[in-house]
Design a protein around this motif. Structure first.
Motif, PDB file in Angstrom:
ATOM      1  N   TYR A   1       0.836  -1.207   0.000  1.00 23.11           N
ATOM      2  CA  TYR A   1       0.000   0.000   0.000  1.00 23.11           C
ATOM      3  C   TYR A   1       0.872   1.259   0.000  1.00 23.11           C
ATOM      4  CZ  TYR A   1      -4.071   2.849   1.413  1.00 23.11           C
ATOM      5  OH  TYR A   1      -5.090   3.764   1.485  1.00 23.11           O
ATOM      6  N   ALA A   2       1.956   1.220   0.772  1.00 25.12           N
ATOM      7  CA  ALA A   2       2.873   2.366   0.802  1.00 25.12           C
ATOM      8  C   ALA A   2       3.546   2.567  -0.558  1.00 25.12           C
ATOM      9  CB  ALA A   2       3.920   2.159   1.897  1.00 25.12           C
ATOM     10  N   TRP A   3       3.979   1.481  -1.169  1.00 19.66           N
ATOM     11  CA  TRP A   3       4.578   1.586  -2.505  1.00 19.66           C
ATOM     12  C   TRP A   3       3.552   2.082  -3.516  1.00 19.66           C
ATOM     13  CZ3 TRP A   3       9.387   1.808  -4.063  1.00 19.66           C
ATOM     14  CH2 TRP A   3      10.403   1.228  -3.301  1.00 19.66           C
ATOM     15  N   ASP A   4       2.283   1.722  -3.302  1.00 22.44           N
ATOM     16  CA  ASP A   4       1.229   2.169  -4.209  1.00 22.44           C
ATOM     17  C   ASP A   4       1.080   3.685  -4.174  1.00 22.44           C
ATOM     18  OD1 ASP A   4      -0.996   1.952  -5.985  1.00 22.44           O
ATOM     19  OD2 ASP A   4      -2.357   2.081  -4.292  1.00 22.44           O
ATOM     20  N   SER A   5       1.254   4.272  -2.991  1.00 14.89           N
ATOM     21  CA  SER A   5       1.168   5.731  -2.892  1.00 14.89           C
ATOM     22  C   SER A   5       2.445   6.407  -3.377  1.00 14.89           C
ATOM     23  CB  SER A   5       0.879   6.156  -1.450  1.00 14.89           C
ATOM     24  OG  SER A   5       2.006   5.948  -0.624  1.00 14.89           O
ATOM     25  N   ALA A   6       3.511   5.619  -3.536  1.00 10.35           N
ATOM     26  CA  ALA A   6       4.791   6.196  -3.959  1.00 10.35           C
ATOM     27  C   ALA A   6       4.881   6.384  -5.466  1.00 10.35           C
ATOM     28  CB  ALA A   6       5.947   5.311  -3.484  1.00 10.35           C
ATOM     29  N   ASP A   7       4.139   5.579  -6.250  1.00 11.51           N
ATOM     30  CA  ASP A   7       4.321   5.667  -7.697  1.00 11.51           C
ATOM     31  C   ASP A   7       3.924   7.034  -8.248  1.00 11.51           C
ATOM     32  OD1 ASP A   7       1.588   5.378  -7.422  1.00 11.51           O
ATOM     33  OD2 ASP A   7       1.448   3.490  -8.525  1.00 11.51           O
ATOM     34  N   GLY A   8       2.810   7.596  -7.731  1.00 12.12           N
ATOM     35  CA  GLY A   8       2.413   8.922  -8.181  1.00 12.12           C
ATOM     36  C   GLY A   8       3.401   9.992  -7.769  1.00 12.12           C
ATOM     37  N   GLN A   9       3.989   9.819  -6.578  1.00  8.69           N
ATOM     38  CA  GLN A   9       4.968  10.803  -6.114  1.00  8.69           C
ATOM     39  C   GLN A   9       6.255  10.720  -6.929  1.00  8.69           C
ATOM     40  OE1 GLN A   9       5.069  11.179  -1.692  1.00  8.69           O
ATOM     41  NE2 GLN A   9       3.514   9.583  -1.714  1.00  8.69           N
ATOM     42  N   VAL A  10       6.626   9.509  -7.330  1.00  8.71           N
ATOM     43  CA  VAL A  10       7.786   9.359  -8.205  1.00  8.71           C
ATOM     44  C   VAL A  10       7.512  10.037  -9.552  1.00  8.71           C
ATOM     45  CG1 VAL A  10       9.198   7.703  -9.503  1.00  8.71           C
ATOM     46  CG2 VAL A  10       8.644   7.263  -7.105  1.00  8.71           C
ATOM     47  N   ALA A  11       6.278   9.870 -10.043  1.00  6.94           N
ATOM     48  CA  ALA A  11       5.914  10.501 -11.316  1.00  6.94           C
ATOM     49  C   ALA A  11       6.047  12.018 -11.225  1.00  6.94           C
ATOM     50  CB  ALA A  11       4.486  10.112 -11.695  1.00  6.94           C
ATOM     51  N   ARG A  12       5.606  12.591 -10.110  1.00  5.68           N
ATOM     52  CA  ARG A  12       5.716  14.043  -9.952  1.00  5.68           C
ATOM     53  C   ARG A  12       7.177  14.480  -9.857  1.00  5.68           C
ATOM     54  NH1 ARG A  12       0.861  13.006  -7.222  1.00  5.68           N
ATOM     55  NH2 ARG A  12       1.892  12.606  -5.220  1.00  5.68           N
ATOM     56  N   LEU A  13       8.002  13.677  -9.184  1.00  2.47           N
ATOM     57  CA  LEU A  13       9.418  14.008  -9.090  1.00  2.47           C
ATOM     58  C   LEU A  13      10.101  13.974 -10.460  1.00  2.47           C
ATOM     59  CD1 LEU A  13      10.421  12.009  -5.867  1.00  2.47           C
ATOM     60  CD2 LEU A  13      10.406  14.498  -6.124  1.00  2.47           C
ATOM     61  N   ARG A  14       9.563  13.154 -11.352  1.00  2.00           N
ATOM     62  CA  ARG A  14      10.138  13.033 -12.692  1.00  2.00           C
ATOM     63  C   ARG A  14       9.496  14.015 -13.680  1.00  2.00           C
ATOM     64  NH1 ARG A  14      12.702   7.953 -13.836  1.00  2.00           N
ATOM     65  NH2 ARG A  14      11.811   7.976 -15.938  1.00  2.00           N
ATOM     66  N   GLY A  15       8.619  14.884 -13.168  1.00  2.00           N
ATOM     67  CA  GLY A  15       8.036  15.912 -14.028  1.00  2.00           C
ATOM     68  C   GLY A  15       6.604  15.670 -14.443  1.00  2.00           C
ATOM     69  N   GLY A  16       5.979  14.608 -13.944  1.00  2.00           N
ATOM     70  CA  GLY A  16       4.576  14.362 -14.287  1.00  2.00           C
ATOM     71  C   GLY A  16       4.339  12.918 -14.662  1.00  2.00           C
ATOM     72  N   GLY A  17       3.068  12.490 -14.526  1.00  2.46           N
ATOM     73  CA  GLY A  17       2.717  11.115 -14.826  1.00  2.46           C
ATOM     74  C   GLY A  17       2.400  10.909 -16.301  1.00  2.46           C
ATOM     75  N   SER A  18       1.944   9.718 -16.613  1.00  2.00           N
ATOM     76  CA  SER A  18       1.603   9.367 -17.990  1.00  2.00           C
ATOM     77  C   SER A  18       0.283   8.617 -17.997  1.00  2.00           C
ATOM     78  CB  SER A  18       2.693   8.478 -18.610  1.00  2.00           C
ATOM     79  OG  SER A  18       2.777   7.239 -17.913  1.00  2.00           O
ATOM     80  N   LEU A  19      -0.350   8.554 -19.140  1.00  2.00           N
ATOM     81  CA  LEU A  19      -1.613   7.829 -19.265  1.00  2.00           C
ATOM     82  C   LEU A  19      -1.420   6.344 -18.968  1.00  2.00           C
ATOM     83  CD1 LEU A  19      -3.260   9.445 -22.435  1.00  2.00           C
ATOM     84  CD2 LEU A  19      -3.941   9.709 -20.038  1.00  2.00           C
ATOM     85  N   VAL A  20      -0.343   5.777 -19.499  1.00  2.00           N
ATOM     86  CA  VAL A  20      -0.128   4.342 -19.293  1.00  2.00           C
ATOM     87  C   VAL A  20       0.187   4.050 -17.826  1.00  2.00           C
ATOM     88  CG1 VAL A  20       2.359   4.339 -19.806  1.00  2.00           C
ATOM     89  CG2 VAL A  20       0.995   2.281 -20.237  1.00  2.00           C
ATOM     90  N   GLY A  21       0.857   4.996 -17.165  1.00  4.91           N
ATOM     91  CA  GLY A  21       1.144   4.809 -15.745  1.00  4.91           C
ATOM     92  C   GLY A  21      -0.115   4.827 -14.914  1.00  4.91           C
ATOM     93  N   GLU A  22      -1.019   5.772 -15.212  1.00  7.88           N
ATOM     94  CA  GLU A  22      -2.291   5.836 -14.498  1.00  7.88           C
ATOM     95  C   GLU A  22      -3.132   4.605 -14.788  1.00  7.88           C
ATOM     96  OE1 GLU A  22      -6.000   8.958 -13.767  1.00  7.88           O
ATOM     97  OE2 GLU A  22      -4.340   9.479 -15.118  1.00  7.88           O
ATOM     98  N   TRP A  23      -3.102   4.158 -16.044  1.00 10.85           N
ATOM     99  CA  TRP A  23      -3.829   2.940 -16.423  1.00 10.85           C
ATOM    100  C   TRP A  23      -3.336   1.739 -15.632  1.00 10.85           C
ATOM    101  CZ3 TRP A  23      -2.130  -1.658 -18.560  1.00 10.85           C
ATOM    102  CH2 TRP A  23      -3.112  -2.513 -19.061  1.00 10.85           C
ATOM    103  N   LEU A  24      -2.008   1.554 -15.580  1.00 12.97           N
ATOM    104  CA  LEU A  24      -1.441   0.414 -14.868  1.00 12.97           C
ATOM    105  C   LEU A  24      -1.770   0.468 -13.385  1.00 12.97           C
ATOM    106  CD1 LEU A  24       0.384  -2.101 -14.896  1.00 12.97           C
ATOM    107  CD2 LEU A  24       2.343  -0.581 -14.532  1.00 12.97           C
ATOM    108  N   ASP A  25      -1.684   1.648 -12.799  1.00 11.37           N
ATOM    109  CA  ASP A  25      -1.974   1.810 -11.375  1.00 11.37           C
ATOM    110  C   ASP A  25      -3.412   1.400 -11.061  1.00 11.37           C
ATOM    111  OD1 ASP A  25      -1.427   2.650  -8.693  1.00 11.37           O
ATOM    112  OD2 ASP A  25      -2.528   4.491  -9.090  1.00 11.37           O
ATOM    113  N   HIS A  26      -4.353   1.818 -11.894  1.00 14.85           N
ATOM    114  CA  HIS A  26      -5.756   1.494 -11.642  1.00 14.85           C
ATOM    115  C   HIS A  26      -6.061   0.019 -11.917  1.00 14.85           C
ATOM    116  CE1 HIS A  26      -6.266   5.908 -11.737  1.00 14.85           C
ATOM    117  NE2 HIS A  26      -7.255   5.655 -10.912  1.00 14.85           N
ATOM    118  N   ILE A  27      -5.388  -0.567 -12.884  1.00 13.33           N
ATOM    119  CA  ILE A  27      -5.571  -1.997 -13.143  1.00 13.33           C
ATOM    120  C   ILE A  27      -5.115  -2.811 -11.936  1.00 13.33           C
ATOM    121  CG2 ILE A  27      -4.667  -3.943 -14.476  1.00 13.33           C
ATOM    122  CD1 ILE A  27      -6.825  -2.479 -15.948  1.00 13.33           C
TER     123      ILE A  27
END
Length: 214
Positions: free
Chosen positions: A59-85
């Motif tokens: 669960y903690a790692w799940d909340s980290a993926d979005g924060q990593v995306a922001r640190l890298r300058g923003g998320g992606s559609l495929v990243g959001e898709w994978l997270d929700h799947i």
């Protein structure tokens, strides 16, 4: 607690050069290992603690993926898709695993009790899909998302504790005590049903109101 820990894990992941999708897969590895253990290993207090830790770390790692995306300058559609799947798969799998584990290892067990995790599966799925659909339809007409329009409050957060995934993770410390787990799990299932019933009324009214959104 998952967000502060998620920030720490996000910092570690970013320093290690991990992508958000890799962080999502790490989360899935912890989560689904814990879920699988419920179905194949006889219950015990030790197993319950291990499952709780695996689910909580996932669960903690799940909340980290979005924060990593922001640190890298923003998320992606495929990243959001994978997270929700992954999120949708874990919500369904968790309660099915409870049904399988209880059927295999809880003795004596009234077979009717297995309806509880099955109902919990339906409620968890509809709740998750409802939240996703709400934001999807809001975005479709250019309305602010629920979080942006004051969709949360301290009272709502308190009332939502029994339906929070973190609470579900912690209840598995009781996995080695069958009767205690069944009582707590049933109460949480009832809370989830009541929460969804109330949420559906609110969501329906908000969707009706959005029909007149300029």
């Amino acid at each position: 607690m998952n967000r502060p820990l998620g920030r720490l894990l996000a910092s570690v992941a970013h320093a290690a050069g991990l992508t958000p999708n890799q962080v999502t897969l790490i989360s899935a590895a912890f989560t689904f290992t814990g879920i699988a253990l419920l179905t194949v290993v006889p219950p015990s207090i030790g197993l319950g603690v291990i499952v709780w830790l695996l689910l909580a770390i996932g669960y903690a790692w799940d909340s980290a993926d979005g924060q990593v995306a922001r640190l890298r300058g923003g998320g992606s559609l495929v990243g959001e898709w994978l997270d929700h799947i992954v999120d949708s798969a874990k919500l369904v799998s968790l309660h099915i695993a409870v049904a399988i584990g209880a059927y295999r290892f809880f003795e004596p067990l009234e077979i009717e009790w297995l309806l509880v995790p099955l109902v919990f599966t339906i409620v968890a799925t509809v709740t998750f899909f409802g939240m996703i659909l709400n934001d999807l339809l809001r975005a479709r007409i250019g309305a602010p998302q629920a979080a942006q329009s004051g969709g949360s409050s301290p009272l709502r957060a308190i009332l939502g504790i029994p339906t929070d995934y973190g609470t579900w993770c912690f209840m598995f410390v009781l996995w080695g005590w069958a009767s205690g787990f069944m009582v707590v799990y049933t109460l949480l299932a009832l809370a989830a049903v009541l929460y969804l019933a109330a949420a559906l009324v609110v969501w329906f009214r908000k969707m009706k109101a959005l029909e007149t959104h300029p």
